[in-house]
Write an enzyme that holds these catalytic residues in place. Structure first.
Site, short mmCIF file in Angstrom:
data_model
loop_
_atom_site.label_atom_id
_atom_site.label_comp_id
_atom_site.label_asym_id
_atom_site.label_seq_id
_atom_site.Cartn_x
_atom_site.Cartn_y
_atom_site.Cartn_z
NE ARG A 224 -4.29 -1.41 0.27
CZ ARG A 224 -4.53 -2.41 -0.60
NH1 ARG A 224 -3.70 -2.66 -1.59
NH2 ARG A 224 -5.63 -3.13 -0.49
CG HIS A 272 -3.48 -0.41 -6.56
ND1 HIS A 272 -3.85 0.19 -5.39
CD2 HIS A 272 -3.58 -1.75 -6.34
CE1 HIS A 272 -4.17 -0.74 -4.48
NE2 HIS A 272 -4.01 -1.93 -5.05
P1 NAP Z 1 -2.11 -11.52 4.79
O1 NAP Z 1 -2.38 -12.89 4.28
O2 NAP Z 1 -3.01 -10.93 5.82
O3 NAP Z 1 -0.61 -11.53 5.35
C1 NAP Z 1 -0.07 -10.47 6.07
C2 NAP Z 1 1.36 -10.82 6.47
O4 NAP Z 1 1.97 -9.64 7.00
C3 NAP Z 1 1.46 -11.89 7.54
O5 NAP Z 1 2.61 -12.67 7.31
C4 NAP Z 1 1.64 -11.05 8.82
O6 NAP Z 1 2.35 -11.72 9.84
C5 NAP Z 1 2.51 -9.93 8.29
N1 NAP Z 1 2.42 -8.76 9.16
C6 NAP Z 1 1.35 -8.03 9.49
N2 NAP Z 1 1.68 -7.03 10.33
C7 NAP Z 1 3.02 -7.15 10.55
C8 NAP Z 1 3.95 -6.41 11.32
N3 NAP Z 1 3.58 -5.36 12.05
N4 NAP Z 1 5.24 -6.82 11.30
C9 NAP Z 1 5.62 -7.90 10.57
N5 NAP Z 1 4.78 -8.64 9.83
C10 NAP Z 1 3.48 -8.26 9.81
O7 NAP Z 1 -2.06 -10.46 3.58
P2 NAP Z 1 -1.90 -10.76 2.01
O8 NAP Z 1 -3.15 -11.35 1.45
O9 NAP Z 1 -0.62 -11.46 1.77
O10 NAP Z 1 -1.84 -9.26 1.44
C11 NAP Z 1 -0.83 -8.36 1.84
C12 NAP Z 1 -1.17 -6.96 1.36
O11 NAP Z 1 -0.95 -6.83 -0.04
C13 NAP Z 1 -2.64 -6.54 1.49
O12 NAP Z 1 -2.94 -6.16 2.84
C14 NAP Z 1 -2.73 -5.38 0.54
O13 NAP Z 1 -2.41 -4.18 1.23
C15 NAP Z 1 -1.64 -5.67 -0.49
N6 NAP Z 1 -2.18 -5.89 -1.84
C16 NAP Z 1 -1.74 -5.13 -2.87
C17 NAP Z 1 -2.22 -5.35 -4.16
C18 NAP Z 1 -1.71 -4.57 -5.35
O14 NAP Z 1 -2.26 -4.68 -6.43
N7 NAP Z 1 -0.64 -3.83 -5.23
C19 NAP Z 1 -3.17 -6.36 -4.39
C20 NAP Z 1 -3.60 -7.12 -3.33
C21 NAP Z 1 -3.11 -6.87 -2.05
P3 NAP Z 1 1.59 -12.53 11.00
O15 NAP Z 1 0.69 -13.50 10.31
O16 NAP Z 1 2.70 -13.17 11.74
O17 NAP Z 1 0.80 -11.51 11.79
#
Ligand code: NAP
Length: 309
Positions: A224, A272
Site C-alpha cells: 500500500r 496499482h
Molecule cells: P495476509 O495474508 O493478511 O498476510 C499479512 C502478512 O503480514 C502476515 O505474514 C503477517 O504476519 C505480516 N504482518 C502483518 N503485520 C506485521 C507487522 N507489524 N510486522 C511484521 N509482519 C506483519 O495479507 P496478504 O493477502 O498477503 O496481502 C498483503 C497486502 O498486499 C494486502 O494487505 C494489501 O495491502 C496488499 N495488496 C496489494 C495489491 C496490489 O495490487 N498492489 C493487491 C492485493 C493486495 P503474522 O501473520 O505473523 O501476523
C-alpha cells in the site's frame, strides 16, 4: 429474508448475480442501487464504505471486501459485531506473484540500467550475476508473500522472509519480529513489501529501513502507498543508498500531476495493477465462503478487526 448486496462495478455485479443464481439457486443477490428492503441485507460486497450505506443496512452481518486488503474500508463505520472478510482468490494471488517475479528479474538483470543506456545511445555491458547470487527479501508472509516466494524460489533467487510471528515457508529462510528485522534487512538486495497497512506498518519503508539495507539495494512496493515515506525514497535514490524502486501503490492514488515519481529515472511506477481481483475467479471464492457460512464453518480470509488484518 437473507439477501446479499453487491456495490461498485455494475458489470461485475451483473456477472456475479448471474453466476450466484446458477451455482446457488434461490440466493437473493441484489446489485446496487436495487437494494429492495434494506432490512433484508445480511451480507455486503464492497470495495469502500460510506456512512450512508452502512447506516442504511440495519441487519448487516458480514462485509466481504473486493480487495485482498481491507485498509481502504473505514471499518470504524461498522458496528463491532459485523464480521469482515478480505478477498483471497487465485486471480489476485497469481497476478501478484507474476508481478513480483517480473520486477525482481528486471532488477536482477539490470533492465532499468539497459533501458537508460539504450535511450542515451550507450552500449555498456555489465557483469552478469546468477539469481543464486542475489537475495530477495519479502516482508509479509501471508497469502501474497508466500505466493510470491513460490515464484521467486524456483528462479534460483536466495529468498528471505520476514513476518510478525515465526513461520516456515518453503523456499525461504524466515525471520520474525522486530528482534530479527535488522538481520533480515542487512542481507537483502531486493526488498519486496507485502505487508498489510496497519498502525504498526504505516511508514515502515522509511529512511531508517533503507539505511539498514546494503548500499545499492532496490525496493518493490506492492502493498500500500501508506507503507512508503515518499520523500525518504527520493532521498535514498538520489544518494545511491537505493538503486531503483518499483512502486505499484501510492498515497494518494492517483498521484497528483507533476509528482516527482512520474519523471524519476530510478522509479518504475504502475497504477496499482500488481495483484488484481479477477471477477471471473473471485466470484467462486465468494460462493465458497457463502457455502461455508451456511454450513457454519470458518470463512476464508476473515480478518481480526482488532488487529486490522
Ligand atoms: P495476509 O495474508 O493478511 O498476510 C499479512 C502478512 O503480514 C502476515 O505474514 C503477517 O504476519 C505480516 N504482518 C502483518 N503485520 C506485521 C507487522 N507489524 N510486522 C511484521 N509482519 C506483519 O495479507 P496478504 O493477502 O498477503 O496481502 C498483503 C497486502 O498486499 C494486502 O494487505 C494489501 O495491502 C496488499 N495488496 C496489494 C495489491 C496490489 O495490487 N498492489 C493487491 C492485493 C493486495 P503474522 O501473520 O505473523 O501476523
Amino acid at each position: 429474508m437473507t439477501a446479499i448486496l453487491h456495490t461498485g462495478d455494475a458489470e461485475r455485479g451483473a456477472l456475479w448475480q448471474e453466476i450466484v443464481a446458477r451455482e446457488m439457486p434461490g440466493t437473493d443477490f441484489r446489485c446496487w442501487p436495487d437494494v429492495g428492503d434494506p432490512a433484508d441485507i445480511r451480507y455486503l460486497i464492497a470495495w469502500t464504505l460510506t456512512p450512508e450505506l452502512v447506516a442504511s443496512l440495519p441487519n448487516l452481518e458480514i462485509l466481504f471486501s473486493i480487495g485482498a486488503g481491507v485498509d481502504q474500508l473505514d471499518l470504524s463505520l461498522l458496528p463491532p459485531h459485523v464480521r469482515v472478510v478480505r478477498m483471497i482468490e487465485s486471480g489476485i494471488t497469481n497476478t501478484m506473484a507474476e508481478f513480483v517475479a517480473m520486477a525482481a528479474l528486471s532488477l536482477h538483470r539490470d533492465l532499468p540500467f539497459y533501458i537508460a543506456s539504450q535511450r542515451a545511445g550507450r552500449w555498456d555491458p555489465q557483469d552478469v550475476l546468477l539469481c543464486s547470487e542475489r537475495t530477495v527479501g519479502v516482508m509479509g508472509l501471508g497469502e501474497l508473500g508466500r505466493a510470491s516466494i513460490a515464484r521467486l524460489s524456483p528462479l534460483g533467487f536466495r529468498v528471505l522472509g520476514w513476518s510478525r510471528s515465526r513461520v516456515e515457508v518453503p523456499g525461504a529462510t524466515c525471520f520474525a519480529g522486530q528482534d530479527e528485522f535488522d538481520a533480515f534487512l542487512g542481507q537483502v538486495d531486493i526488498l519486496v513489501c507485502l505487508l498489510p497497512l496497519t498502525d504498526d506498518t504505516r511508514g515502515i519503508l522509511c529512511r531508517d529501513l533503507f539505511a539498514k539495507m546494503p548500499r545499492g539495494a532496490s525496493l518493490i512496493n506492492v502493498a500500500r502507498g501508506g507503507h512508503l515515506v515518499q520523500d525518504d525514497l527520493l532521498t535514498a535514490l538520489d544518494s545511491g543508498q537505493l538503486l531503483y524502486a518499483f512502486v505499484d501503490v501510492t498515497d494518494p492514488e492517483p498521484l497528483p500531476d507533476a509528482h516527482p515519481f512520474y519523471g524519476h529515472p530510478a522509479i518504475f511506477l504502475t497504477p496499482h495493477i500488481a495483484g488484481v481481483t479477477r471477477k471471473e475467479t473471485a466470484v467462486h471464492s465468494l460462493i465458497a465462503n457463502l457455502r461455508r457460512e451456511l454450513a457454519g464453518e470458518p470463512l476464508a480470509g476473515e480478518i481480526d478487526r482488532g488487529r486490522g488484518y
